[in-house]
Design an enzyme around this catalytic site. Structure first.
Site, short mmCIF file in Angstrom:
data_model
loop_
_atom_site.label_atom_id
_atom_site.label_comp_id
_atom_site.label_asym_id
_atom_site.label_seq_id
_atom_site.Cartn_x
_atom_site.Cartn_y
_atom_site.Cartn_z
N SER A 177 0.81 -1.22 0.00
CA SER A 177 0.00 0.00 0.00
C SER A 177 0.84 1.26 0.00
O SER A 177 0.31 2.36 0.14
CB SER A 177 -0.90 0.02 1.23
OG SER A 177 -1.77 -1.08 1.20
N GLY A 178 2.17 1.10 -0.10
CA GLY A 178 3.04 2.28 -0.08
C GLY A 178 3.89 2.37 1.18
O GLY A 178 4.36 3.46 1.53
N THR A 179 4.11 1.23 1.83
CA THR A 179 4.92 1.18 3.05
C THR A 179 6.31 1.77 2.84
O THR A 179 6.78 2.60 3.62
CB THR A 179 5.08 -0.30 3.49
OG1 THR A 179 3.85 -0.97 3.32
CG2 THR A 179 5.58 -0.40 4.92
N THR A 180 6.96 1.34 1.76
CA THR A 180 8.35 1.74 1.51
C THR A 180 8.42 3.25 1.28
O THR A 180 9.32 3.92 1.78
CB THR A 180 8.87 1.00 0.25
OG1 THR A 180 8.48 -0.38 0.34
CG2 THR A 180 10.37 1.09 0.13
N TRP A 181 7.46 3.77 0.55
CA TRP A 181 7.39 5.20 0.26
C TRP A 181 7.16 6.00 1.54
O TRP A 181 7.86 6.99 1.82
CB TRP A 181 6.26 5.45 -0.75
CG TRP A 181 6.25 6.79 -1.39
CD1 TRP A 181 7.25 7.72 -1.39
CD2 TRP A 181 5.17 7.35 -2.14
NE1 TRP A 181 6.85 8.82 -2.10
CE2 TRP A 181 5.59 8.62 -2.57
CE3 TRP A 181 3.89 6.89 -2.49
CZ2 TRP A 181 4.76 9.45 -3.34
CZ3 TRP A 181 3.08 7.71 -3.27
CH2 TRP A 181 3.51 8.97 -3.68
N HIS B 242 2.61 -3.58 10.09
CA HIS B 242 1.52 -4.13 9.27
C HIS B 242 0.40 -4.66 10.16
O HIS B 242 -0.57 -5.23 9.67
CB HIS B 242 2.03 -5.28 8.39
CG HIS B 242 2.88 -4.85 7.23
ND1 HIS B 242 2.65 -3.70 6.51
CD2 HIS B 242 3.95 -5.45 6.64
CE1 HIS B 242 3.55 -3.60 5.52
NE2 HIS B 242 4.35 -4.64 5.60
N ARG C 95 -4.45 2.15 0.12
CA ARG C 95 -4.34 2.20 -1.35
C ARG C 95 -5.49 1.43 -1.97
O ARG C 95 -5.98 0.45 -1.38
CB ARG C 95 -3.00 1.56 -1.76
CG ARG C 95 -2.67 1.71 -3.22
CD ARG C 95 -1.34 1.04 -3.55
NE ARG C 95 -0.93 1.34 -4.91
CZ ARG C 95 0.04 0.72 -5.55
NH1 ARG C 95 0.73 -0.24 -4.95
NH2 ARG C 95 0.33 1.05 -6.79
N SER D 169 -0.20 -5.42 -7.19
CA SER D 169 1.14 -5.26 -6.64
C SER D 169 1.55 -6.50 -5.84
O SER D 169 2.65 -7.02 -5.98
CB SER D 169 1.16 -4.02 -5.75
OG SER D 169 2.46 -3.75 -5.29
N GLY E 76 4.94 1.76 -9.39
CA GLY E 76 4.74 2.98 -8.60
C GLY E 76 3.70 3.91 -9.19
O GLY E 76 3.84 5.13 -9.15
P1 A3P Z 1 3.44 -1.39 -7.56
O1 A3P Z 1 3.69 -2.86 -7.42
O2 A3P Z 1 2.04 -1.08 -7.96
O3 A3P Z 1 4.43 -0.71 -8.44
P2 A3P Z 1 4.97 -1.55 -0.21
O4 A3P Z 1 6.06 -0.57 -0.05
O5 A3P Z 1 3.85 -1.36 0.77
O6 A3P Z 1 5.48 -2.94 -0.28
O7 A3P Z 1 4.28 -1.22 -1.61
C1 A3P Z 1 4.96 -1.41 -2.81
C2 A3P Z 1 4.28 -0.59 -3.88
O8 A3P Z 1 4.63 0.79 -3.71
C3 A3P Z 1 4.74 -0.98 -5.26
O9 A3P Z 1 3.63 -0.71 -6.12
C4 A3P Z 1 5.88 -0.01 -5.48
O10 A3P Z 1 6.24 0.17 -6.82
C5 A3P Z 1 5.32 1.25 -4.87
N1 A3P Z 1 6.34 2.22 -4.47
C6 A3P Z 1 7.53 1.96 -3.86
N2 A3P Z 1 8.21 3.08 -3.66
C7 A3P Z 1 7.47 4.10 -4.16
C8 A3P Z 1 7.66 5.51 -4.25
N3 A3P Z 1 8.78 6.09 -3.83
N4 A3P Z 1 6.68 6.24 -4.83
C9 A3P Z 1 5.56 5.66 -5.28
N5 A3P Z 1 5.32 4.32 -5.22
C10 A3P Z 1 6.26 3.55 -4.66
#
Ligand code: A3P
Length: 320
Positions: free
Chosen positions: A71-75, A134, A156, A164, A288
């Site tokens: 859902s954008g954890t890494t971001w 999580h 998300r 994803s 992304g």
């Molecule tokens: P997609 O597989 O749709 O590209 P999480 O971090 O929760 O595991 O989620 C991973 C999703 O966030 C992936 O989506 C990844 O590409 C996207 N993502 C990772 N870093 C990002 C960033 N800096 N900006 C936007 N989306 C990002």
């Protein structure tokens, strides 16, 4: 010698092997604990959740970043880390910033992994302590629920989360196991059988509390963050207790954070290497984008998932 994770598995397995079980997405089975599916033998797993509930002590100044996987954890980790630590790195060469050299997952830990460490991640002087999680809201350790600490939730669109997750899971299955078919994954997602899911229950849990306690939980969406990163980053900074000053805004510090944490930059930094748990860094950066589901789901699948979402989110005005 057994790893700390293996020791925890041994300590809790007698309890969770009796729980309802389903085939997992990655390598291990999923177990139903307190209404949610959890992996096992993983750093974020049923055994680390149980151990966290048993021993983790929250500080009132802590901030927790809660998400469902994909859902954008890494971001969110990158953004929060960059915001809170911006003064620490402002006079140093940009290339030395941790986010220019390492995966955001190495910069900001999951609270579930604290129970695996010999020494805690943060010394007492580091305020606020930032943790990702999580865990569903109702499974958070009592000390978090009882304290005044704040939470950020990022949600998300479920269709994009499914797509994803499907790609992430298959990339990790590698040669050790047959790849999952798209239809098989879709059925499991619709049944709620995903790590830390059901999707809807996880989102609802945090959403409900964010309505009741808006100053305690900041509820963000991946889609809003994509559409207007700058304003959402300012909102996040304010919530984290370190708003951008006028001077910083004038100097373009907000834009610097946005581009440091942007998909283009982070996917480039994380092209190679892997986390200590073996997941390649690039696995966290795929497309992304918002709406990639359109390239993968049939019209009927999209409608089916929308129908479930409407039923589960009926009274709430969630933009999905
Ligand atoms: P997609 O597989 O749709 O590209 P999480 O971090 O929760 O595991 O989620 C991973 C999703 O966030 C992936 O989506 C990844 O590409 C996207 N993502 C990772 N870093 C990002 C960033 N800096 N900006 C936007 N989306 C990002």
């Amino acid at each position: 010698e057994k790893t700390n994770l293996a020791l925890l598995y041994d300590r809790y397995k007698d309890r969770f092997i009796t729980f309802p079980k389903e085939k997992g997405w990655m390598t291990e089975d999923l177990y139903m604990y307190q209404g949610f599916w959890h992996q096992s033998k993983n750093v974020v797993s049923v055994e680390t959740v149980m151990a966290t509930q048993d021993s983790f002590k929250a500080h009132p100044s802590d901030v927790y970043l809660a998400t469902l996987p994909k859902s954008g954890t890494t971001w969110l980790k990158a953004l929060a880390f960059a915001i809170v630590n911006r003064n620490r790195y402002k006079n140093k060469p940009p290339s030395t910033h941790p986010l220019q050299n390492s995966n955001p997952h190495n910069c900001l830990p999951f609270v579930e992994t604290e129970v695996l460490r010999t020494n805690p991640t943060y010394d007492n002087a580091h305020t606020p302590r930032l943790y990702a999680t999580h865990m569903p809201y109702t499974s958070l350790p009592q000390s978090i629920l009882d304290s005044s600490c704040r939470l950020v939730y990022m949600c998300r669109n479920p269709k994009d989360v499914f797509v994803s997750l499907f790609h992430f899971a298959n990339s990790l299955r590698g040669q050790s196991r047959d790849l999952m078919t798209f239809e098989e994954g879709f059925d499991m997602f619709c049944k709620g059988v995903i790590p830390n899911g059901p999707y809807w229950d996880h989102v609802n849990g945090y959403y409900k509390v964010s309505l009741e306690q808006p100053t305690r939980i900041l509820f963000l969406t991946y889609e809003d963050m994509k559409m207007d990163t700058r304003n959402n980053v300012k909102l996040l900074a304010k919530f984290l207790g370190c708003p951008f000053t006028e001077e910083e805004e004038g100097k373009g510090v907000v834009e610097e954070v946005v581009s440091l944490c942007g998909f283009e930059n982070l996917s480039e930094v994380n092209k190679h290497g892997s986390l200590s748990i073996g997941i390649p860094n690039h696995a966290f950066f795929r497309e992304g984008k918002v709406g990639d589901w359109r390239n993968h789901l049939t019209i009927e699948m999209g409608q089916n998932l929308d129908q479930i979402t409407k039923e589960k989110f009926h009274s709430w005005d969630l933009l999905l």
